[in-house]
Design an enzyme around this catalytic site. Structure first.
Site, PDB file in Angstrom:
ATOM      1  N   ASP A 253      -7.915  -3.239  14.142  1.00 47.54           N
ATOM      2  CA  ASP A 253      -9.305  -3.533  13.746  1.00 47.54           C
ATOM      3  C   ASP A 253      -9.394  -4.735  12.807  1.00 47.54           C
ATOM      4  O   ASP A 253     -10.447  -4.990  12.227  1.00 47.54           O
ATOM      5  CB  ASP A 253      -9.940  -2.296  13.088  1.00 47.54           C
ATOM      6  CG  ASP A 253      -9.191  -1.845  11.830  1.00 47.54           C
ATOM      7  OD1 ASP A 253      -8.215  -2.525  11.432  1.00 47.54           O
ATOM      8  OD2 ASP A 253      -9.587  -0.814  11.254  1.00 47.54           O
TER       9      ASP A 253
ATOM     10  N   ASP B 298       0.812  -1.222   0.000  1.00 51.98           N
ATOM     11  CA  ASP B 298       0.000   0.000   0.000  1.00 51.98           C
ATOM     12  C   ASP B 298       0.843   1.268   0.000  1.00 51.98           C
ATOM     13  O   ASP B 298       2.062   1.241   0.214  1.00 51.98           O
ATOM     14  CB  ASP B 298      -0.962  -0.007   1.203  1.00 51.98           C
ATOM     15  CG  ASP B 298      -0.352  -0.635   2.449  1.00 51.98           C
ATOM     16  OD1 ASP B 298       0.887  -0.593   2.597  1.00 51.98           O
ATOM     17  OD2 ASP B 298      -1.104  -1.179   3.271  1.00 51.98           O
TER      18      ASP B 298
ATOM     19  N   HIS C 174      -7.578  -5.205  10.008  1.00 52.00           N
ATOM     20  CA  HIS C 174      -7.295  -4.980   8.585  1.00 52.00           C
ATOM     21  C   HIS C 174      -5.987  -5.643   8.159  1.00 52.00           C
ATOM     22  O   HIS C 174      -5.093  -5.862   8.974  1.00 52.00           O
ATOM     23  CB  HIS C 174      -7.308  -3.484   8.219  1.00 52.00           C
ATOM     24  CG  HIS C 174      -6.169  -2.666   8.762  1.00 52.00           C
ATOM     25  ND1 HIS C 174      -6.361  -1.485   9.447  1.00 52.00           N
ATOM     26  CD2 HIS C 174      -4.824  -2.819   8.700  1.00 52.00           C
ATOM     27  CE1 HIS C 174      -5.192  -0.969   9.779  1.00 52.00           C
ATOM     28  NE2 HIS C 174      -4.242  -1.761   9.335  1.00 52.00           N
TER      29      HIS C 174
ATOM     30  N   GLU D 101      -9.865  -2.181   5.223  1.00 49.35           N
ATOM     31  CA  GLU D 101     -10.506  -1.924   6.508  1.00 49.35           C
ATOM     32  C   GLU D 101     -11.759  -2.799   6.651  1.00 49.35           C
ATOM     33  O   GLU D 101     -12.237  -3.372   5.662  1.00 49.35           O
ATOM     34  CB  GLU D 101     -10.905  -0.444   6.574  1.00 49.35           C
ATOM     35  CG  GLU D 101      -9.711   0.530   6.525  1.00 49.35           C
ATOM     36  CD  GLU D 101      -8.962   0.624   7.853  1.00 49.35           C
ATOM     37  OE1 GLU D 101      -8.929  -0.348   8.620  1.00 49.35           O
ATOM     38  OE2 GLU D 101      -8.405   1.711   8.115  1.00 49.35           O
TER      39      GLU D 101
HETATM   40  C1  F6R Z   1       1.272  -1.690   6.173  1.00 46.43           C
HETATM   41  C2  F6R Z   1      -0.058  -2.289   6.200  1.00 46.43           C
HETATM   42  C3  F6R Z   1      -0.886  -2.337   7.421  1.00 46.43           C
HETATM   43  C4  F6R Z   1      -0.095  -2.628   8.698  1.00 46.43           C
HETATM   44  C5  F6R Z   1      -1.028  -2.608   9.896  1.00 46.43           C
HETATM   45  C6  F6R Z   1      -0.270  -2.789  11.197  1.00 46.43           C
HETATM   46  O1  F6R Z   1       1.851  -1.777   4.897  1.00 46.43           O
HETATM   47  O2  F6R Z   1      -0.496  -2.716   5.174  1.00 46.43           O
HETATM   48  O3  F6R Z   1      -1.862  -3.338   7.273  1.00 46.43           O
HETATM   49  O4  F6R Z   1       0.532  -3.860   8.594  1.00 46.43           O
HETATM   50  O5  F6R Z   1      -1.709  -1.389   9.941  1.00 46.43           O
HETATM   51  O6  F6R Z   1       0.529  -1.661  11.401  1.00 46.43           O
HETATM   52  P1  F6R Z   1       1.667  -1.659  12.490  1.00 46.43           P
HETATM   53  O7  F6R Z   1       2.649  -2.681  12.040  1.00 46.43           O
HETATM   54  O8  F6R Z   1       2.256  -0.275  12.442  1.00 46.43           O
HETATM   55  O9  F6R Z   1       1.046  -2.010  13.787  1.00 46.43           O
END
Ligand code: F6R
Length: 260
Positions: A136, A67, A138, A143
């Site tokens: 959450d 992303d 995702h 999401e």
């Molecule tokens: C990042 C991504 C997100 C993160 C998720 C957890 O490229 O796609 O899904 O893996 O938001 O974020 P952290 O690792 O910062 O807790």
């Protein structure tokens, strides 16, 4: 899904690094799906150290990131391109032209997303997809309520994810509202998936992903349907699993050849 519970975050990163090392030893021209955020930082440090020590070779690998924030240029310090440069790409021997992320400044987002999908297909698909998980549930930035068969597209972040990511930007109002993310369907097509999670803040999402019903409300739960998905977590992230002892028992008794 193979659930591997390690004592702490450091052990999670080391185990994940070993899986990357094995993947590249077996298939040097692997296509890697990569993630950003706090979760992979320890893994990326391990991969950098392994590269320095000559224990891993990325010279024939390709990568596609999950992303990117819409509106941030690749040079913006908070862009995921900048993140990947800082934390991984400048420390390993992957050719820069072999690394791809969605373009946050693409003028025609829908077309760019279709081209991103096509680029993944053109190299034969992703061999190993790395994922973190949001509080959450995702994956990527799919999401809750995301279609479980979605493809790369523009998504609007939830207020919760904006709050979670404000730590990188200094304040919530600076976090972009939109992202381009691989879809859940895109992720599910990877030949193998590796999910990492550390810390008590992830315990609820991890339990919902592994032991809850499969539903769009918890996009990560679709990984229950993936044939080759390994989840490596620390004790804190395992805190709300009902069958934690069983996963440990299975791990201790699995024949070595059957492990992730
Ligand atoms: C990042 C991504 C997100 C993160 C998720 C957890 O490229 O796609 O899904 O893996 O938001 O974020 P952290 O690792 O910062 O807790």
């Amino acid at each position: 899904m193979e659930v591997i519970i390690k004592p702490d975050a450091d052990a999670v990163s080391k185990e994940a690094a070993r899986l990357f090392q094995r993947q590249l030893a077996r298939q040097p021209a692997s296509v890697l799906g990569l993630a950003t955020g706090s979760t992979p930082l320890g893994l990326y440090r391990e991969l950098a150290a392994m590269t320095q020590a000559g224990q891993i070779d990325f010279s024939r690998a390709r990568s596609f990131n999950l992303d990117e924030y819409v509106g941030l240029s690749p040079d913006h310090p908070m862009s995921y391109r900048a993140f990947m440069r800082e934390h991984l790409f400048t420390h390993i021997d992957i050719p820069p032209e072999n690394t791809r992320l969605p373009d946050g400044l693409a003028p025609d987002v829908a077309r760019h997303c279709a081209e991103y999908e096509e680029a993944i297909r053109a190299v034969g698909g992703i061999d190993l997809q790395l994922l973190g998980i949001g509080t959450d549930g995702h994956i990527g930035f799919n999401e809750p309520s995301s279609s479980l068969s979605s493809r790369t597209r523009l998504k609007t972040l939830t207020p919760r994810t904006i709050a979670d990511n404000a730590r990188f930007f200094g304040s919530e109002d600076k976090v972009p509202r939109h992202v381009i993310t691989m879809g859940v369907g895109t992720i599910m097509e990877a030949r193998s998936v590796l999910v990492l999670a550390m810390g008590a803040s992830k315990a609820h999402a991890v339990a919902a992903m592994v032991e809850g019903p499969i539903m769009a409300d918890v996009p990560a739960s679709i990984l229950q349907m993936h044939r080759f998905c390994a989840l490596i977590i620390d004790e804190a992230a395992a805190g709300q699993l009902k069958r934690g002892d069983y996963y440990r028992w299975v791990f201790d008794h699995k024949p070595a050849w059957q492990r992730a």
